[in-house]
Scaffold this motif. Structure first.
Motif, PDB file in Angstrom:
ATOM      1  N   ARG A  11       2.860  14.984 -13.155  1.00 23.58           N
ATOM      2  CA  ARG A  11       1.824  15.665 -13.936  1.00 23.58           C
ATOM      3  C   ARG A  11       1.865  17.170 -13.671  1.00 23.58           C
ATOM      4  NH1 ARG A  11      -2.530  12.778 -12.533  1.00 23.58           N
ATOM      5  NH2 ARG A  11      -3.340  14.252 -11.040  1.00 23.58           N
ATOM      6  N   SER A  12       2.098  17.533 -12.426  1.00 27.67           N
ATOM      7  CA  SER A  12       2.189  18.952 -12.076  1.00 27.67           C
ATOM      8  C   SER A  12       3.367  19.612 -12.788  1.00 27.67           C
ATOM      9  CB  SER A  12       2.327  19.110 -10.564  1.00 27.67           C
ATOM     10  OG  SER A  12       2.462  20.456 -10.220  1.00 27.67           O
ATOM     11  N   ALA A  13       4.501  18.918 -12.822  1.00 28.80           N
ATOM     12  CA  ALA A  13       5.678  19.460 -13.523  1.00 28.80           C
ATOM     13  C   ALA A  13       5.406  19.576 -15.022  1.00 28.80           C
ATOM     14  CB  ALA A  13       6.886  18.567 -13.263  1.00 28.80           C
ATOM     15  N   LEU A  14       4.737  18.586 -15.586  1.00 33.08           N
ATOM     16  CA  LEU A  14       4.392  18.629 -17.003  1.00 33.08           C
ATOM     17  C   LEU A  14       3.458  19.803 -17.294  1.00 33.08           C
ATOM     18  CD1 LEU A  14       4.406  17.454 -19.858  1.00 33.08           C
ATOM     19  CD2 LEU A  14       2.586  15.893 -19.133  1.00 33.08           C
ATOM     20  N   TYR A  29       0.827  -1.210   0.000  1.00 36.17           N
ATOM     21  CA  TYR A  29       0.000   0.000   0.000  1.00 36.17           C
ATOM     22  C   TYR A  29       0.861   1.260   0.000  1.00 36.17           C
ATOM     23  CZ  TYR A  29      -3.490   3.388   1.407  1.00 36.17           C
ATOM     24  OH  TYR A  29      -4.309   4.480   1.465  1.00 36.17           O
ATOM     25  N   ALA A  30       1.942   1.270   0.759  1.00 29.53           N
ATOM     26  CA  ALA A  30       2.814   2.450   0.820  1.00 29.53           C
ATOM     27  C   ALA A  30       3.448   2.721  -0.537  1.00 29.53           C
ATOM     28  CB  ALA A  30       3.887   2.272   1.883  1.00 29.53           C
ATOM     29  N   VAL A  31       3.800   1.665  -1.253  1.00 32.37           N
ATOM     30  CA  VAL A  31       4.380   1.850  -2.584  1.00 32.37           C
ATOM     31  C   VAL A  31       3.342   2.466  -3.510  1.00 32.37           C
ATOM     32  CG1 VAL A  31       5.296   0.639  -4.587  1.00 32.37           C
ATOM     33  CG2 VAL A  31       6.044  -0.004  -2.296  1.00 32.37           C
ATOM     34  N   SER A  32       2.122   1.997  -3.407  1.00 27.35           N
ATOM     35  CA  SER A  32       1.051   2.532  -4.242  1.00 27.35           C
ATOM     36  C   SER A  32       0.838   4.022  -3.972  1.00 27.35           C
ATOM     37  CB  SER A  32      -0.244   1.759  -3.994  1.00 27.35           C
ATOM     38  OG  SER A  32      -1.285   2.320  -4.738  1.00 27.35           O
ATOM     39  N   MET A  33       0.812   4.404  -2.721  1.00 25.84           N
ATOM     40  CA  MET A  33       0.634   5.812  -2.386  1.00 25.84           C
ATOM     41  C   MET A  33       1.821   6.632  -2.882  1.00 25.84           C
ATOM     42  SD  MET A  33      -2.302   6.143  -1.214  1.00 25.84           S
ATOM     43  CE  MET A  33      -2.286   7.777  -0.532  1.00 25.84           C
ATOM     44  N   SER A  34       3.026   6.101  -2.758  1.00 24.98           N
ATOM     45  CA  SER A  34       4.197   6.811  -3.248  1.00 24.98           C
ATOM     46  C   SER A  34       4.133   6.982  -4.757  1.00 24.98           C
ATOM     47  CB  SER A  34       5.480   6.056  -2.877  1.00 24.98           C
ATOM     48  OG  SER A  34       5.626   6.021  -1.492  1.00 24.98           O
ATOM     49  N   SER A  35       3.672   5.945  -5.435  1.00 22.40           N
ATOM     50  CA  SER A  35       3.534   6.018  -6.886  1.00 22.40           C
ATOM     51  C   SER A  35       2.522   7.084  -7.273  1.00 22.40           C
ATOM     52  CB  SER A  35       3.095   4.664  -7.452  1.00 22.40           C
ATOM     53  OG  SER A  35       4.080   3.710  -7.215  1.00 22.40           O
ATOM     54  N   LYS A  36       1.414   7.132  -6.562  1.00 21.69           N
ATOM     55  CA  LYS A  36       0.395   8.133  -6.850  1.00 21.69           C
ATOM     56  C   LYS A  36       0.951   9.539  -6.643  1.00 21.69           C
ATOM     57  CE  LYS A  36      -3.688   5.362  -5.921  1.00 21.69           C
ATOM     58  NZ  LYS A  36      -4.861   5.192  -5.060  1.00 21.69           N
ATOM     59  N   ALA A  37       1.681   9.725  -5.556  1.00 22.41           N
ATOM     60  CA  ALA A  37       2.272  11.038  -5.279  1.00 22.41           C
ATOM     61  C   ALA A  37       3.283  11.404  -6.358  1.00 22.41           C
ATOM     62  CB  ALA A  37       2.930  11.050  -3.900  1.00 22.41           C
ATOM     63  N   PHE A  38       4.069  10.421  -6.789  1.00 19.96           N
ATOM     64  CA  PHE A  38       5.052  10.673  -7.842  1.00 19.96           C
ATOM     65  C   PHE A  38       4.354  11.088  -9.133  1.00 19.96           C
ATOM     66  CE2 PHE A  38       7.318   9.132 -11.589  1.00 19.96           C
ATOM     67  CZ  PHE A  38       8.470   9.871 -11.484  1.00 19.96           C
ATOM     68  N   PHE A  39       3.337  10.359  -9.540  1.00 21.41           N
ATOM     69  CA  PHE A  39       2.648  10.676 -10.789  1.00 21.41           C
ATOM     70  C   PHE A  39       1.925  12.024 -10.697  1.00 21.41           C
ATOM     71  CE2 PHE A  39       2.976   6.024 -11.509  1.00 21.41           C
ATOM     72  CZ  PHE A  39       3.781   6.106 -12.625  1.00 21.41           C
ATOM     73  N   ARG A  40       1.415  12.355  -9.520  1.00 25.68           N
ATOM     74  CA  ARG A  40       0.770  13.657  -9.335  1.00 25.68           C
ATOM     75  C   ARG A  40       1.810  14.766  -9.471  1.00 25.68           C
ATOM     76  NH1 ARG A  40      -2.476  12.116  -5.604  1.00 25.68           N
ATOM     77  NH2 ARG A  40      -0.982  12.270  -3.929  1.00 25.68           N
ATOM     78  N   ALA A  41       2.998  14.576  -8.877  1.00 25.17           N
ATOM     79  CA  ALA A  41       4.071  15.569  -8.985  1.00 25.17           C
ATOM     80  C   ALA A  41       4.577  15.650 -10.411  1.00 25.17           C
ATOM     81  CB  ALA A  41       5.213  15.212  -8.031  1.00 25.17           C
TER      82      ALA A  41
END
Length: 109
Positions: A15-18, A1-13
């Motif tokens: 997308r924000s950078a993009l 679960y922690a990996v999943s949340m980290s992945s979500k945070a990474f993809f959100r960041a």
């Protein structure tokens, strides 16, 4: 679960950078280059307000007024279904219809 949340945070960041990069593209007059990428983001994340706003502006600056107002109309409808009644897209749509947005330069926050 922690990996999943980290992945979500990474993809959100990511997308924000993009989106920040695409904002710069539009501000520098490269709006036509940004449209395809923004259309893809809008398809994948239909409630991503910043992407929808940037897409409407990029379409407007590409002189695709009908498409730009359509993006605003769809964003208003999507936000309405979630109970979110933000007037920003209505204001943006009004500015597009009245051609009061600048066709060049930085994008106002």
């Amino acid at each position: 679960y922690a990996v999943s949340m980290s992945s979500k945070a990474f993809f959100r960041a990511d997308r924000s950078a993009l989106l920040d990069m695409l904002t710069a593209y539009i501000s520098l007059g490269r709006h036509q280059e940004a449209v395809a990428e923004l259309e893809q983001i809008a398809r994948e994340f239909p409630r991503e307000e910043k992407a929808l706003r940037l897409l409407a502006i990029a379409l407007y600056r590409s002189e695709r007024m009908a498409d730009a107002t359509d993006v605003c109309r769809k964003a208003i409808a999507a936000l309405h279904t979630t109970g979110h009644h933000d007037g920003h897209f209505q204001e943006l749509q009004h500015s597009i219809l009245n051609r009061t947005l600048p066709f060049r330069g930085p994008i106002a926050s």
